[in-house]
Design an enzyme around this catalytic site. Structure first.
Site, short mmCIF file in Angstrom:
data_model
loop_
_atom_site.label_atom_id
_atom_site.label_comp_id
_atom_site.label_asym_id
_atom_site.label_seq_id
_atom_site.Cartn_x
_atom_site.Cartn_y
_atom_site.Cartn_z
N TYR A 46 0.83 -1.20 0.00
CA TYR A 46 0.00 0.00 0.00
C TYR A 46 0.88 1.27 0.00
O TYR A 46 0.45 2.32 -0.44
CB TYR A 46 -0.87 0.06 1.26
N GLY A 47 2.07 1.14 0.57
CA GLY A 47 2.89 2.31 0.87
C GLY A 47 3.30 3.13 -0.32
O GLY A 47 3.72 4.29 -0.18
N CYS A 77 -1.05 -1.94 10.22
CA CYS A 77 -0.36 -1.40 9.05
C CYS A 77 -0.08 0.07 9.34
O CYS A 77 -1.02 0.85 9.56
CB CYS A 77 -1.26 -1.54 7.82
N ASN A 78 1.19 0.42 9.36
CA ASN A 78 1.56 1.81 9.63
C ASN A 78 1.09 2.74 8.52
O ASN A 78 0.72 3.88 8.78
CB ASN A 78 3.08 1.92 9.76
N THR A 79 1.12 2.24 7.29
CA THR A 79 0.71 3.08 6.16
C THR A 79 -0.75 3.50 6.34
O THR A 79 -1.09 4.69 6.25
CB THR A 79 0.88 2.28 4.85
N GLU A 156 7.87 -9.67 1.89
CA GLU A 156 6.80 -10.55 1.39
C GLU A 156 7.39 -11.75 0.66
O GLU A 156 6.81 -12.83 0.63
CB GLU A 156 5.87 -9.78 0.44
N THR A 189 5.09 -2.81 9.88
CA THR A 189 4.95 -4.12 10.53
C THR A 189 5.64 -5.24 9.74
O THR A 189 5.73 -6.37 10.23
CB THR A 189 3.47 -4.47 10.76
N1 DGL Z 1 3.01 -3.54 6.91
C1 DGL Z 1 2.65 -2.29 6.30
C2 DGL Z 1 3.03 -1.14 7.21
O1 DGL Z 1 3.13 -1.35 8.40
C3 DGL Z 1 3.19 -2.24 4.92
C4 DGL Z 1 2.47 -1.25 4.11
C5 DGL Z 1 2.61 -1.43 2.65
O2 DGL Z 1 1.98 -2.33 2.11
O3 DGL Z 1 3.31 -0.67 2.03
O4 DGL Z 1 3.23 -0.03 6.77
#
Ligand code: DGL
Length: 273
Positions: A46-47, A77-79, A156, A189
């Site tokens: 997602y980022g 998810c931090n994003t 991943e 994460t």
């Molecule tokens: N695990 C996601 C996070 O904590 C990854 C986000 C992504 O898919 O870019 O940001």
């Protein structure tokens, strides 16, 4: 008065497998809680997406989990936590939604570091959520933020501890190694998978701070404060949903979860099956 328990499951979601590091910490801290995990593996990462797309995807993630009767949702998810959480709270006012940024901020400040480097996805770093959060607690701390967009795809792929990971760390963190901070905050994460490579890269001289344990503690406090905790001692079970699954999935997922996930199902969020 008899104590109230709520045995409904907790929903946890991430763009992919990274949120399983939070599930692993939750399973240790909250062994009686059932967990339903959703990884949007068809659309990870997602980022690198626009804020509009991240909001749309995460809206579908929350909707999916609510349809499965969860009592609260951990945005692992931090994003999503940094760019979409306020919108999700407006869209789902009755849902108990908890993001991961506060836990990361708390873990970084509690480390006692004076100079902190935060690494995360492009969207997380652009949001400036971690710097703002840390400075809201202690404005005197020095905070630098570095986007590391290639790390999520590497994690991943199960390449967190590989020569390729070391080359990518050099690309992003070469300048930091020359002038190491007190702490490196893993603002994603997925990044706990790079802990061994990061320790080697910094020759053990930098405190690597990951927020999964702090996040599990936040969830525990939230459950208690809102009378949502499951009955202590209850046997728990977990279910895992992903939006795409390749043949190496069980092995890759096990690296994040520290066990092979049971009961994995593939679902579609855009075209209900
Ligand atoms: N695990 C996601 C996070 O904590 C990854 C986000 C992504 O898919 O870019 O940001």
């Amino acid at each position: 008065m008899a104590e109230q328990f709520d045995n409904r499951p907790i929903g946890v979601f991430d763009s992919g497998l990274g949120g399983l590091t939070v599930v692993e910490a939750m399973a240790r801290r909250l062994p009686a809680e059932d967990i339903i995990y959703l990884g949007d593996t068809a659309r990870v990462p997602y980022g690198d997406k626009s804020v509009d797309s991240i909001k749309r995807f995460s809206h579908q993630d929350v909707d999916f989990l609510l349809q499965r009767g969860v009592k609260m949702i951990v945005v692992a998810c931090n994003t999503v936590s940094s760019v979409a959480l306020p919108a999700l709270k407006r869209q789902f006012p009755a849902a108990h939604l908890l993001g991961v940024i506060d836990a990361g901020v708390q873990a970084a400040v509690a480390s006692g570091a004076r100079r902190i480097v935060v690494i995360g996805t492009r969207a997380t770093i652009n949001s400036d959520a971690y710097r703002r959060g840390i400075h809201a607690v202690d404005p005197s701390l020095l905070v630098e933020s570095i986007p590391c967009p290639l790390l999520v795809p590497l994690a991943e792929e199960g390449l967190g501890d590989s020569p390729l990971a070391e080359a990518v760390l050099e690309l992003y963190l070469g300048g930091v190694r020359a002038n190491p901070p007190d702490a490196l905050l893993l603002g994603c994460t997925h990044y706990p998978l790079f802990k061994a490579a990061l320790d080697r890269y910094f020759a053990g001289r930098v405190n690597i701070v990951d927020s999964a344990t702090a996040c599990a503690e936040y969830v525990a406090e939230y459950l208690t404060a809102n009378a949502l905790a499951a009955m202590p001692g209850k046997k728990s079970q977990s279910r895992f949903f992903v939006t795409d699954m390749h043949s190496a999935f069980p092995a890759h997922a096990a690296r994040f979860l520290k066990r092979t996930p049971e009961r994995v199902e593939k679902v579609s969020l855009e075209f209900p099956e």
